[in-house]
Scaffold this motif. Structure first.
Motif, PDB file in Angstrom:
ATOM      1  N   ASN A   1      -5.288  -1.957   3.070  1.00  0.00           N
ATOM      2  CA  ASN A   1      -6.354  -2.876   2.686  1.00  0.00           C
ATOM      3  C   ASN A   1      -7.082  -3.421   3.913  1.00  0.00           C
ATOM      4  O   ASN A   1      -8.308  -3.446   3.967  1.00  0.00           O
ATOM      5  CB  ASN A   1      -5.783  -4.032   1.861  1.00  0.00           C
ATOM      6  CG  ASN A   1      -6.875  -4.945   1.314  1.00  0.00           C
ATOM      7  OD1 ASN A   1      -7.888  -4.463   0.815  1.00  0.00           O
ATOM      8  ND2 ASN A   1      -6.670  -6.249   1.404  1.00  0.00           N
TER       9      ASN A   1
ATOM     10  N   SER B   1      -6.204  -6.094  -4.787  1.00  0.00           N
ATOM     11  CA  SER B   1      -6.449  -5.042  -3.801  1.00  0.00           C
ATOM     12  C   SER B   1      -5.576  -3.814  -4.066  1.00  0.00           C
ATOM     13  O   SER B   1      -6.040  -2.675  -3.952  1.00  0.00           O
ATOM     14  CB  SER B   1      -6.192  -5.559  -2.382  1.00  0.00           C
ATOM     15  OG  SER B   1      -4.862  -6.030  -2.244  1.00  0.00           O
TER      16      SER B   1
ATOM     17  N   SER C   1       0.834  -1.209   0.000  1.00  0.00           N
ATOM     18  CA  SER C   1       0.000   0.000   0.000  1.00  0.00           C
ATOM     19  C   SER C   1       0.870   1.261   0.000  1.00  0.00           C
ATOM     20  O   SER C   1       0.491   2.295  -0.537  1.00  0.00           O
ATOM     21  CB  SER C   1      -0.925   0.008   1.224  1.00  0.00           C
ATOM     22  OG  SER C   1      -1.856  -1.052   1.167  1.00  0.00           O
TER      23      SER C   1
ATOM     24  N   GLY D   1     -10.036  -1.638   2.473  1.00  0.00           N
ATOM     25  CA  GLY D   1     -10.933  -2.702   2.045  1.00  0.00           C
ATOM     26  C   GLY D   1     -11.885  -3.150   3.134  1.00  0.00           C
ATOM     27  O   GLY D   1     -12.711  -4.040   2.912  1.00  0.00           O
TER      28      GLY D   1
END
Length: 340
Positions: free
Chosen positions: A116, A174, A71, A142
């Protein structure tokens, strides 16, 4: 490196057909994830997305992007995309933020945090501090029930049904969804700001678009004594000396005020020779091509290139607003400047 053939013995059980199938399957999973994300943006996430864009649009500071692991890699790219499309942004590593880098964040900034799971320990450690600073927190996560989502003022749902990884472990779909959401924000902000090609060029002066949109004729033209020019009464032999000395393959013919009256080129010379006669008895006014095509010194260099291409010429004279000769430009000058 040559890939193993289908018949080669290998403990990895490599199969060309299987590799292609897995690659196609990964793309299909990610495409499905993006399709679902698109439906959320125009559906249940529309209000949050619009409010996030509005907040970034009026932000007096910068958009500070944070994220750990994969990320974090996505976050760096999102920060770069925002910055290059008119939204001041930077990436701050959450782990480093706990050891001093949080001082980069000011109350006028917006933090765009990406995770996520929404449970990253490094992000969790600085969320209370961000709250005390009064910084607006926007989450891309997420999990809408995560710790990050609970702290955020706006939550952009990047959930995916499954990862493209066949083990459903490696961040694939993702991170694609996170990246796409960042691009969606950047594009929406770009449009809201009225960001144009010229603005993009200013952020990319070293790129080809920057050179095309920021380079003016005056930046690449030959000027001063490097510009061949003679008066109308100049003898043909002196005109040729001027052409040869300056190496442009042409010379301007100007009046006493320096305004362009005509041009004489290598092509004109060839045509005169074909006609025959005593060239030495001629003057510049008698051999020049009158009212030549010129370009302003404040024009874009790419426009000069278009002029040359359209009229199939390799050189053009440069004038100022009053039509006074100030320079000359040929195709090689534009090639050296990488305008074309």
């Amino acid at each position: 490196m040559t890939p193993p053939s289908a018949s080669s013995s290998s403990s990895s059980s490599y199969s060309p057909q299987r590799s292609v199938e897995m690659g196609a399957q990964a793309l299909a999973v990610e495409a499905q994830a993006l399709g679902a994300l698109q439906q959320r943006i125009v559906g249940p996430m529309a209000d949050a997305f619009a409010r996030a864009v509005a907040a970034m649009l009026v932000c007096r500071g910068r958009v500070v992007v944070m994220g750990m692991g994969k990320s974090g890699h996505v976050g760096r790219k999102i920060a770069a995309t925002l910055a290059s499309t008119g939204t001041p942004a930077m990436f701050v590593h959450p782990a480093e933020a706990s050891h001093g880098d949080l001082g980069m964040v000011t109350p006028s900034d917006i933090v765009l945090a990406i995770s996520n799971s929404g449970e990253s320990d490094e992000l969790a450690a600085i969320l209370p501090v961000l709250k005390r600073l009064g910084v607006m927190l926007i989450a891309i996560t997420g999990r809408a029930d995560s710790n990050l989502a609970r702290h955020a003022e706006l939550v952009l749902d990047s959930a995916v049904a499954q990862e493209a990884c066949p083990l459903n472990l490696a961040p694939t779909a993702s991170t694609t969804a996170q990246m796409a959401l960042g691009d969606a924000l950047a594009v929406a902000l770009l449009d809201a700001r009225g960001f144009k090609e010229e603005d993009f060029a200013r952020s990319h002066p070293g790129g080809s678009l920057g050179r095309k949109l920021l380079t003016h004729v005056r930046d690449v033209m030959r000027g001063g004594d490097a510009v061949p020019s003679v008066g109308p009464a100049t003898a043909f032999t002196d005109l040729m000396r001027e052409m040869s000395a300056k190496g442009l393959g042409a010379t301007a013919i100007v009046d006493d005020a320096g305004r362009v009256q005509g041009i004489f080129t290598d092509g004109d010379l060839r045509r005169l020779i074909e006609k025959g006669g005593d060239l030495r008895a001629l003057t510049a006014a008698e051999v020049m091509h009158p009212a030549p095509r010129t370009v302003r010194d404040d024009a874009l260099a790419v426009d000069a290139a278009d002029l040359m291409e359209t009229h199939r010429i390799t050189s053009v004279l440069v004038v100022d607003a009053q039509g006074v000769l100030v320079g000359a430009l040929n195709i090689n000058d534009l090639l050296r400047a990488k305008v074309i």
